[in-house]
Each structure stands twice: as C-alpha cells, then as structure tokens.
Motif scaffolding. Structure first.
Motif, PDB file in Angstrom:
ATOM      1  N   TYR A 212      53.553  43.058  41.577  1.00 36.77           N
ATOM      2  CA  TYR A 212      53.640  43.763  40.292  1.00 36.77           C
ATOM      3  C   TYR A 212      53.246  42.821  39.157  1.00 36.77           C
ATOM      4  CZ  TYR A 212      55.937  45.776  36.161  1.00 36.77           C
ATOM      5  OH  TYR A 212      56.211  46.248  34.910  1.00 36.77           O
ATOM      6  N   GLN A 213      53.734  41.581  39.219  1.00 36.68           N
ATOM      7  CA  GLN A 213      53.364  40.594  38.201  1.00 36.68           C
ATOM      8  C   GLN A 213      51.875  40.271  38.274  1.00 36.68           C
ATOM      9  OE1 GLN A 213      55.224  39.476  35.800  1.00 36.68           O
ATOM     10  NE2 GLN A 213      53.808  37.971  34.962  1.00 36.68           N
ATOM     11  N   LEU A 214      51.315  40.225  39.500  1.00 36.89           N
ATOM     12  CA  LEU A 214      49.877  39.980  39.643  1.00 36.89           C
ATOM     13  C   LEU A 214      49.086  41.102  38.982  1.00 36.89           C
ATOM     14  CD1 LEU A 214      47.461  38.422  40.836  1.00 36.89           C
ATOM     15  CD2 LEU A 214      47.737  39.791  42.924  1.00 36.89           C
ATOM     16  N   SER A 215      49.535  42.336  39.132  1.00 33.25           N
ATOM     17  CA  SER A 215      48.846  43.458  38.502  1.00 33.25           C
ATOM     18  C   SER A 215      48.863  43.314  36.983  1.00 33.25           C
ATOM     19  CB  SER A 215      49.502  44.785  38.908  1.00 33.25           C
ATOM     20  OG  SER A 215      49.395  44.992  40.296  1.00 33.25           O
ATOM     21  N   ILE A 216      49.961  42.811  36.439  1.00 34.77           N
ATOM     22  CA  ILE A 216      50.028  42.561  34.996  1.00 34.77           C
ATOM     23  C   ILE A 216      48.976  41.538  34.593  1.00 34.77           C
ATOM     24  CG2 ILE A 216      51.465  41.625  33.142  1.00 34.77           C
ATOM     25  CD1 ILE A 216      53.895  42.752  34.542  1.00 34.77           C
ATOM     26  N   THR A 217      48.881  40.449  35.345  1.00 34.95           N
ATOM     27  CA  THR A 217      47.920  39.399  34.995  1.00 34.95           C
ATOM     28  C   THR A 217      46.479  39.874  35.181  1.00 34.95           C
ATOM     29  OG1 THR A 217      47.989  38.440  37.225  1.00 34.95           O
ATOM     30  CG2 THR A 217      49.575  37.622  35.627  1.00 34.95           C
ATOM     31  N   LEU A 218      46.229  40.701  36.205  1.00 35.33           N
ATOM     32  CA  LEU A 218      44.886  41.260  36.369  1.00 35.33           C
ATOM     33  C   LEU A 218      44.519  42.142  35.185  1.00 35.33           C
ATOM     34  CD1 LEU A 218      44.851  42.192  40.171  1.00 35.33           C
ATOM     35  CD2 LEU A 218      43.401  40.501  39.031  1.00 35.33           C
ATOM     36  N   GLY A 219      45.489  42.918  34.701  1.00 35.92           N
ATOM     37  CA  GLY A 219      45.241  43.724  33.508  1.00 35.92           C
ATOM     38  C   GLY A 219      44.883  42.863  32.313  1.00 35.92           C
ATOM     39  N   LEU A 462      51.122  28.280  31.369  1.00 34.67           N
ATOM     40  CA  LEU A 462      50.874  29.566  32.008  1.00 34.67           C
ATOM     41  C   LEU A 462      50.974  29.470  33.521  1.00 34.67           C
ATOM     42  CD1 LEU A 462      47.920  31.028  29.884  1.00 34.67           C
ATOM     43  CD2 LEU A 462      50.281  31.848  29.994  1.00 34.67           C
ATOM     44  N   PHE A 463      50.546  28.346  34.081  1.00 27.85           N
ATOM     45  CA  PHE A 463      50.670  28.170  35.533  1.00 27.85           C
ATOM     46  C   PHE A 463      52.131  28.236  35.956  1.00 27.85           C
ATOM     47  CE2 PHE A 463      51.709  25.263  39.005  1.00 27.85           C
ATOM     48  CZ  PHE A 463      50.974  25.823  40.039  1.00 27.85           C
ATOM     49  N   PHE A 464      52.979  27.510  35.257  1.00 28.48           N
ATOM     50  CA  PHE A 464      54.387  27.487  35.641  1.00 28.48           C
ATOM     51  C   PHE A 464      55.079  28.809  35.330  1.00 28.48           C
ATOM     52  CE2 PHE A 464      53.754  22.835  35.470  1.00 28.48           C
ATOM     53  CZ  PHE A 464      54.267  22.513  36.726  1.00 28.48           C
ATOM     54  N   TYR A 465      54.700  29.462  34.244  1.00 31.42           N
ATOM     55  CA  TYR A 465      55.295  30.764  33.950  1.00 31.42           C
ATOM     56  C   TYR A 465      54.932  31.775  35.036  1.00 31.42           C
ATOM     57  CZ  TYR A 465      56.060  35.341  31.892  1.00 31.42           C
ATOM     58  OH  TYR A 465      56.455  36.640  31.692  1.00 31.42           O
ATOM     59  N   ALA A 466      53.661  31.827  35.396  1.00 30.86           N
ATOM     60  CA  ALA A 466      53.189  32.830  36.347  1.00 30.86           C
ATOM     61  C   ALA A 466      53.715  32.598  37.756  1.00 30.86           C
ATOM     62  CB  ALA A 466      51.659  32.860  36.371  1.00 30.86           C
ATOM     63  N   THR A 467      54.127  31.372  38.073  1.00 28.35           N
ATOM     64  CA  THR A 467      54.644  31.089  39.412  1.00 28.35           C
ATOM     65  C   THR A 467      56.168  31.105  39.472  1.00 28.35           C
ATOM     66  OG1 THR A 467      54.482  28.711  38.919  1.00 28.35           O
ATOM     67  CG2 THR A 467      52.657  29.720  40.127  1.00 28.35           C
ATOM     68  N   THR A 468      56.833  31.209  38.314  1.00 24.17           N
ATOM     69  CA  THR A 468      58.298  31.161  38.314  1.00 24.17           C
ATOM     70  C   THR A 468      58.908  32.357  37.581  1.00 24.17           C
ATOM     71  OG1 THR A 468      58.299  29.718  36.346  1.00 24.17           O
ATOM     72  CG2 THR A 468      58.297  28.656  38.504  1.00 24.17           C
ATOM     73  N   TRP A 469      59.001  32.279  36.274  1.00 27.37           N
ATOM     74  CA  TRP A 469      59.700  33.306  35.509  1.00 27.37           C
ATOM     75  C   TRP A 469      58.940  34.614  35.451  1.00 27.37           C
ATOM     76  CZ3 TRP A 469      64.493  33.802  33.419  1.00 27.37           C
ATOM     77  CH2 TRP A 469      65.325  32.679  33.477  1.00 27.37           C
ATOM     78  N   GLY A 470      57.630  34.593  35.538  1.00 29.97           N
ATOM     79  CA  GLY A 470      56.865  35.835  35.513  1.00 29.97           C
ATOM     80  C   GLY A 470      57.339  36.814  36.574  1.00 29.97           C
ATOM     81  N   PRO A 471      57.217  36.451  37.864  1.00 28.02           N
ATOM     82  CA  PRO A 471      57.743  37.353  38.908  1.00 28.02           C
ATOM     83  C   PRO A 471      59.248  37.218  39.105  1.00 28.02           C
ATOM     84  CG  PRO A 471      56.669  35.472  39.918  1.00 28.02           C
ATOM     85  CD  PRO A 471      56.435  35.340  38.433  1.00 28.02           C
ATOM     86  N   GLY A 472      59.796  36.030  38.870  1.00 23.95           N
ATOM     87  CA  GLY A 472      61.195  35.768  39.199  1.00 23.95           C
ATOM     88  C   GLY A 472      62.182  36.655  38.467  1.00 23.95           C
TER      89      GLY A 472
END
Length: 589
Positions: A212-219, A462-472
């Motif tokens: 779901y978070q990946l779909s947000i980033t793709l958007g 952004l790397f750390f956000y997308a791998t931790t708090w983004g989906p977490g």
C-alpha cells in the motif's frame, strides 16, 4: 439485551458450523504460520483430505491489488505539489492570465509570480480536511456495508471530486473539488488498511501493507513525471491533464474490487460463518474443508465471541460502538482507549516527521530556495521514495516492528538536522556584496555545497522514511485493534493521520514563506525533533507484532511494550478463550 442475543446467536452459529457434520476441530496444537496458509498438507490428510500447496502468487495478488488504492493518495499529493508552481496555474488563479489570442502572448509567468502562502495552504488543506471526515465515514461504511462495498463507494466520491477539480477555473470550484476528493480518499485510506490487515496471511501482512505504501510512492513518482511534462504548457491543459489522470486509477480500483472476496472477519462479525469460510478458503487458495482454513476460522470466531462476552451492554449500538473505542482505563495495557490512542499517536508521528513538507510543498520550496530544475529534483526524490519502499518489503519481513521504527526515527532526525545546520551555517557566513550575473542579491544566492547538502540530506531521509515509518505506521495501525472495534479504531487513527496532515498543510507555508516566519530550511529542525520524540514513544508504548495473527496480537498487550519482543503466543489461540470453548469441545467429544 441486544448484545446478549447477538452473542448467543454467534455461539449457536459456531456450534452448528463445526458440529453439523462428523468432521472434528483440528488437533489442538499450535499451527505454524506456514501451515496456517496451507504449507503442510500432511496434517490436512488426517481426515482423508489433501489440500494443494498454496499458490502464493495468487493469494498475494489479491492482497496486492487491494493495496493498489494507495496510488490515489500518492498521486494527489504529488500532482498538487507541481501544479501550484506551474506558470499558467499561478497566473490563472491570481487573475493575471494573458489573452492567449493576443499576438506575442507570453509563454511563461514572470519570475516574481508565485501563489501566496495562504492560497497554497487552502488548496492543500481542503483535501486534508475532507479526508478527516472521509476516514470516519469510511469506518461506518466498512462496518455496515462491508469492506469491498465501502471502497467502491469511496471511489465514486473520489471521481466526483476529480471532475470538479478538472473543470475548475477559479478557487471556489477547485476548493470544493479538493474537499470532495478528500472525502473519497479518506474512506479509501481507512478501509484499505482495514481490508489488507484482515485478509493477508500473517507472515505476509507486513509486506502487503507495505505494498500500500509502495502504491503511494508510485503515485508520487507518476505525478512528478506528468507535472514535468506539462509544466510549460500555456493553457488549461497544464493542470487539467495531471488532475484528470486520477480518474484512471479510481476506475481501475473500483472495477477490480468487484471481483475481490469480502473480508472473512467482516462475515464473522455479521454472523455469516458459511460465507466467512468460503471467503477465507478463497484467500488462502485452499478447499473450504481444509483443516488450516477451519482452524483459522475457529480462532477468529472464538476470539470475536470472547470480545462480545466481555463487552458491556450498549456497545452494539451506533454511538456505543464509537464509545467502545475509548473504553477501559489508560493504565490497562489492553484497554481499547489505550489502543486507540496508540494508533493515533503512531499516525501523528508519521505525519510530523516532515515527509509531507517535501511532497506537498517541495517544488515551491526548492523554487523559493533558487534551485534550478525543481521539477526534475522532485522526480528524483519520488524515484528514491519508490526504490526505498521496494526495499521495505524485505526489511518489514525480517526486522522487528519496534526496531525498524526506532532506527528509522533516529536516522531521519540526523538527516534533517544536517540540512538545517547547513542552512544556518550558510546564513551566518560572510557575504559577498557583488551581485551575480543574474542580478540576484547576495542573500538570494545559494552556494553549491548547500545545494548538495540539502539534496543529500533529503534523499537519505526519504530512504529511511520509506523503509521504516512510511509502511510501519500503517502496519501497526491495522494490527492492534480487536475485531469488535477494528473498523472504528482504524477509522479514528486514519482520521488522526489526516488531521495532522491538515495542520501541516495550513501551518507549513506560514513557517517557511518569506512573507511570514521565513524559517526556510531551518524548519527541518522541527521535523527532526519530532522524529526523536517518535523514537522515544515507540520504545515505551509500541508493542512488537511481527509474525503474529491478529488474534495473537490481541493478547500481546498483556505484557509491556519493552518486553513484547520476547513474548510467545499460547499453543493454540482458541484454547486461550477457554470459557467459550468448553461448550464447543464437550459437544464434539
């Protein structure tokens, strides 16, 4: 009386469902995660039935398509970021559009032309305000109509708002369309997390919510590329093309949802056990009479029956169901009020970590900092976000939730503080009073080292956000609520997410713009401090939920968050609810 009737009906349904034939409840022992999704056929053969091994790609494909709805959120966030900095849009909405028919009409806006902070706040904030309301409406629709129906209705509302935005030529209609789109987006964001958490196999639940978070980033990435392609168009197509493309994503999601199964846990809540077993078998790609399917359904029903037996009268009414989210003393670890506040706090810390500043106002901010090729910068940042989210699929599958969130908080804080310190050093350095070739004053010139420090700091952040708090944050929110209040709890948590989104949308331009507080890059000190607070909160209050079924998560609150990483679930989940199982066991002997 209504609660007692409902509880009695569910018990009778469970008795009838599991004892109507000669089949027995599977052997009372712990089912491993692999068995629970069909990986062990030897146990299933004990009654003469052989379940086929799980075709993982098919089961995960169902979950992944549901997660596709995140693209609505991501694309909208990204497109408005670029549209607000487009020359034609700025001219149009400030009533300075030159006549396109006039000879020699300018093809670019004057260099001094930009939307004031209050207008940017209004355009961004109205959508966030709509999502706050939509999140609550989404939980209502999910409870009464079902998870799938709620998402389809949300897509229709979303499309309605996009149409209003597309045809707008003034602030009034644009603002109304933004609010309407927010209503649909809020409903989608609530129900998707709820749906994904309820249908995903336990070992893959984190990965599916991360999708779901990946779909947000793709958007975000797609919208940045579209903005880059339309930024210099000197007509209404410059902003109407990016806006109208949202219709494509909404239609794909709405049509696809028609063919997806309903959540088996929603069927259990409605007392429809046969449909629940059919849906669960389809989601696990197993025969309906497979032992693993029946064992999982038995745990779900027993857990919900236990919740109902412990609930006070009146919780099955509309207002009672909302009040139930706040039931219990704060000091009691497993109380509903503690879980609700925990989920709301996790969503708050995700929003105040600074990511929305980059994707809502990044283009305008980099433009204000006199950086060149700001649209290209946003595309690069969006690409980093997408690539990092793909990495998160691996990390959420191998790392503990608490470790991931705490490590991410510290890393994000370091990156943001570095950006702010670099800006402070530059502001305090001696000035060269000679204007440059562009005629910019010394205070307006950015040396190369500050540019690269800012870009590196933001990119690593952004790397750390997308791998931790983004989906977490979304994973934790979908896991910690019991079935009885799950829709309401997720709705309240998602509404909190959008509430803070709204606050940041209105407040950030005031903090950053030169005509107000003029903090500039030093605003990253605020986001960095918030990340450190998020780390402390995670350490003290967020339990470890990795690898547990939703029914096992319901029990982990018996221990403190700091000790939850070493907690071991009971041998068989249904055995935990012995008060409601003695009757079932004796009837089957």
């Amino acid at each position: 009386m209504a609660t007692a009737t409902r509880q009695s009906s569910l018990k009778y349904g469970l008795d009838t469902h599991f004892s109507a034939s000669t089949r027995k409840i599977p052997e009372q022992r712990a089912y491993s995660h692999q068995e629970s999704i069909g990986g062990d056929s030897s146990n299933q053969a004990s009654n003469g039935r052989h379940a086929k091994p799980l075709p993982t790609w098919k089961a995960l494909g169902i979950c992944a398509f549901a997660g596709f709805g995140g693209i609505l959120f991501g694309y909208d966030t990204g497109y408005i970021n670029g549209v607000m900095a487009m020359p034609f849009f700025e001219n149009l909405y400030l009533q300075h559009t030159p006549s396109l028919a006039a000879p020699g009409a300018p093809r670019a806006a004057p260099a001094w032309f930009r939307l004031p902070g209050k207008d940017k706040s209004l355009i961004v904030g109205l959508l966030s305000a709509g999502t706050c309301v939509g999140s609550i409406l989404g939980s209502d629709a999910a409870d009464y109509l079902g998870r799938r129906a709620a998402m389809i209705i949300a897509c229709v509302v979303f499309i309605w708002g996009v149409v209003d935005q597309t045809v707008s030529v003034h602030m009034d209609l644009l603002g109304r369309g933004r609010f309407e789109t927010g209503l649909g987006m809020g409903m989608v964001s609530t129900v998707i997390i709820l749906y994904l958490s309820e249908i995903s196999p336990a070992p893959f639940r984190g990965v599916m919510v991360a999708f779901y978070q990946l779909s947000i980033t793709l958007g975000l990435l797609i919208s940045a590329c579209v903005n880059l392609g339309t930024r210099d168009i000197w007509n209404k197509g410059s902003y109407r093309i990016p806006i109208s493309l949202q219709l494509v994503w909404a239609v794909i999601l709405a049509v696809g949802l028609i063919f997806l199964p309903e959540s088996p846990r929603w069927y259990v809540k409605q007392g429809k056990l046969d449909r629940a077993q059919t849906a669960l078998a389809r989601l696990r790609c197993q025969p309906e009479d497979a032992d693993s399917v029946r064992a999982e359904l038995h745990d779900i029903v027993a857990s919900y029956d236990h919740e109902m037996s412990m609930s006070p009268p009146g919780t099955d009414t509309y207002w009672g169901s909302w009040a139930n989210c706040f039931r219990g003393p704060w000091k009691q670890r497993g109380s509903n009020v503690r879980r609700t506040l925990l989920a709301a706090a996790v969503q708050m810390f995700q929003q105040i970590s600074g990511v929305n500043f980059i994707f809502y106002f990044g283009t305008a901010f980099f433009k204000q900092q006199r950086f060149d090729n700001v649209f290209v910068i946003v595309v690069v940042m969006s690409a980093i976000n997408v690539g990092s989210t793909i990495v998160s699929f691996y990390l959420v599958n191998i790392c503990r939730r608490r470790t991931l969130l705490m490590a991410g908080s510290v890393a994000m804080a370091v990156c943001q503080i570095a950006v702010a310190v670099a800006a402070l050093i530059w502001k305090g350095s001696p000035r060269n009073e000679t204007p440059d070739v562009r005629g910019l004053a010394p205070s307006e010139r950015q040396p190369a080292w500050t540019f690269w420090t800012t870009m590196t700091g933001v990119g690593v952040y952004l790397f750390f956000y997308a791998t931790t708090w983004g989906p977490g944050a979304w994973i934790i929110t979908g896991e910690i609520f019991p079935l009885q209040v799950r829709a309401r709890g997720v709705g309240l948590a998602t509404s909190t997410n959008w509430l803070w989104n709204t606050i940041i949308s209105f407040l950030t331009p005031v903090l950053v713009d030169s005509d107000h507080w003029n903090l500039g890059p030093t605003v990253f000190l605020i986001w960095g401090g918030a990340c450190l607070l998020g780390c402390a909160f995670t350490y003290w209050f967020v339990p470890e939920t990795k690898g547990l079924t939703l029914e096992q998560v319901d029990l982990i609150f018996e221990v403190s968050a700091r000790k939850s990483s070493s907690w071991v679930p009971p041998e068989h989940m249904a055995r935990r609810y012995s008060t409601c199982l003695r009757k079932y066991d004796s009837a089957l002997k």
